[in-house]
Design a protein around this motif. Structure first.
Motif, PDB file in Angstrom:
ATOM      1  N   LEU A  64      68.459  23.896  16.030  1.00 57.78           N
ATOM      2  CA  LEU A  64      68.737  23.276  17.305  1.00 57.78           C
ATOM      3  C   LEU A  64      67.948  24.487  18.373  1.00 57.78           C
ATOM      4  CD1 LEU A  64      72.298  21.694  17.383  1.00 57.78           C
ATOM      5  CD2 LEU A  64      70.063  20.600  17.684  1.00 57.78           C
ATOM      6  N   LEU A  65      68.434  25.661  18.168  1.00 60.63           N
ATOM      7  CA  LEU A  65      67.773  26.849  18.950  1.00 60.63           C
ATOM      8  C   LEU A  65      66.228  26.656  19.021  1.00 60.63           C
ATOM      9  CD1 LEU A  65      68.475  29.234  20.510  1.00 60.63           C
ATOM     10  CD2 LEU A  65      68.251  30.691  18.436  1.00 60.63           C
ATOM     11  N   LEU A  66      65.505  26.379  17.858  1.00 49.90           N
ATOM     12  CA  LEU A  66      64.028  26.553  17.762  1.00 49.90           C
ATOM     13  C   LEU A  66      63.644  25.045  18.802  1.00 49.90           C
ATOM     14  CD1 LEU A  66      63.185  27.533  14.146  1.00 49.90           C
ATOM     15  CD2 LEU A  66      62.973  28.772  16.135  1.00 49.90           C
ATOM     16  N   ILE A  67      64.198  24.186  18.513  1.00 53.34           N
ATOM     17  CA  ILE A  67      63.890  22.999  19.452  1.00 53.34           C
ATOM     18  C   ILE A  67      64.033  23.209  20.944  1.00 53.34           C
ATOM     19  CG2 ILE A  67      64.597  20.424  19.725  1.00 53.34           C
ATOM     20  CD1 ILE A  67      65.301  20.204  16.769  1.00 53.34           C
ATOM     21  N   CYS A  68      65.312  23.811  21.377  1.00 58.76           N
ATOM     22  CA  CYS A  68      65.451  24.214  22.381  1.00 58.76           C
ATOM     23  C   CYS A  68      64.212  25.138  23.192  1.00 58.76           C
ATOM     24  CB  CYS A  68      66.617  24.709  22.837  1.00 58.76           C
ATOM     25  SG  CYS A  68      68.115  23.366  22.707  1.00 58.76           S
ATOM     26  N   MET A  69      64.123  26.095  22.365  1.00 55.59           N
ATOM     27  CA  MET A  69      63.108  27.081  22.839  1.00 55.59           C
ATOM     28  C   MET A  69      61.753  26.157  22.819  1.00 55.59           C
ATOM     29  SD  MET A  69      63.843  30.366  20.667  1.00 55.59           S
ATOM     30  CE  MET A  69      62.385  31.215  20.827  1.00 55.59           C
ATOM     31  N   LEU A  71      61.208  22.946  23.905  1.00 51.85           N
ATOM     32  CA  LEU A  71      61.044  22.130  24.696  1.00 51.85           C
ATOM     33  C   LEU A  71      61.105  22.605  26.255  1.00 51.85           C
ATOM     34  CD1 LEU A  71      64.073  19.600  23.866  1.00 51.85           C
ATOM     35  CD2 LEU A  71      61.376  19.140  23.977  1.00 51.85           C
ATOM     36  N   LEU A  72      61.803  24.047  26.057  1.00 55.48           N
ATOM     37  CA  LEU A  72      61.733  24.866  27.669  1.00 55.48           C
ATOM     38  C   LEU A  72      60.420  25.565  27.656  1.00 55.48           C
ATOM     39  CD1 LEU A  72      65.178  26.825  27.307  1.00 55.48           C
ATOM     40  CD2 LEU A  72      64.501  24.758  28.863  1.00 55.48           C
ATOM     41  N   GLU A  73      59.651  25.845  26.537  1.00 49.95           N
ATOM     42  CA  GLU A  73      58.426  26.312  26.685  1.00 49.95           C
ATOM     43  C   GLU A  73      57.449  25.250  27.224  1.00 49.95           C
ATOM     44  OE1 GLU A  73      54.926  28.295  24.002  1.00 49.95           O
ATOM     45  OE2 GLU A  73      56.900  28.614  23.258  1.00 49.95           O
ATOM     46  N   LYS A  74      57.562  24.183  26.831  1.00 50.17           N
ATOM     47  CA  LYS A  74      56.574  23.051  27.245  1.00 50.17           C
ATOM     48  C   LYS A  74      56.835  22.671  28.695  1.00 50.17           C
ATOM     49  CE  LYS A  74      54.233  21.464  23.819  1.00 50.17           C
ATOM     50  NZ  LYS A  74      52.811  21.011  24.025  1.00 50.17           N
ATOM     51  N   LYS A  75      58.176  22.582  29.050  1.00 47.61           N
ATOM     52  CA  LYS A  75      58.520  22.087  30.447  1.00 47.61           C
ATOM     53  C   LYS A  75      57.823  23.314  31.479  1.00 47.61           C
ATOM     54  CE  LYS A  75      62.602  21.400  33.209  1.00 47.61           C
ATOM     55  NZ  LYS A  75      64.343  21.041  33.361  1.00 47.61           N
ATOM     56  N   TYR A  76      58.059  24.562  31.310  1.00 50.64           N
ATOM     57  CA  TYR A  76      57.556  25.596  32.121  1.00 50.64           C
ATOM     58  C   TYR A  76      56.022  25.817  31.922  1.00 50.64           C
ATOM     59  CZ  TYR A  76      62.505  25.845  33.552  1.00 50.64           C
ATOM     60  OH  TYR A  76      63.831  25.528  34.054  1.00 50.64           O
ATOM     61  N   MET A  77      55.317  25.362  31.111  1.00 46.84           N
ATOM     62  CA  MET A  77      53.828  25.709  30.893  1.00 46.84           C
ATOM     63  C   MET A  77      53.022  24.840  31.648  1.00 46.84           C
ATOM     64  SD  MET A  77      52.832  28.260  29.117  1.00 46.84           S
ATOM     65  CE  MET A  77      52.525  28.981  27.896  1.00 46.84           C
TER      66      MET A  77
END
Length: 77
Positions: A64-69, A71-77
């Protein structure tokens, strides 16, 4: 998937003892058999430690932590 290894068991009998082998052999055998049977009976019950998490839960949290990381990286790139 994650099989726990069993503890090694040994049937230790001392080579030399202070008592004579013939006198204590019958007593030792009955005492050791009782002890071994009690040990096997009590070792079958699992003791839950307080605050410990299982391996499956830890892996689930890591995924779950890896998935959240990701998704957050995709959102702010």
């Amino acid at each position: 998937m994650f099989k726990q290894r069993k503890h090694k068991t040994f049937n230790y009998q001392p080579r030399f003892s202070k008592e004579s082998q013939t006198d204590s052999s019958s007593d030792n055998n009955s005492n050791t058999k009782d002890f071994v049977s009690k040990w096997k009976q009590s070792s079958g019950t699992k003791v839950k430690t307080r605050g410990a998490m299982s391996m499956k839960v830890l892996i689930f949290v890591l995924v779950l932590l890896l998935i959240c990381m990701y998704l957050l990286e995709k959102k702010y790139m």
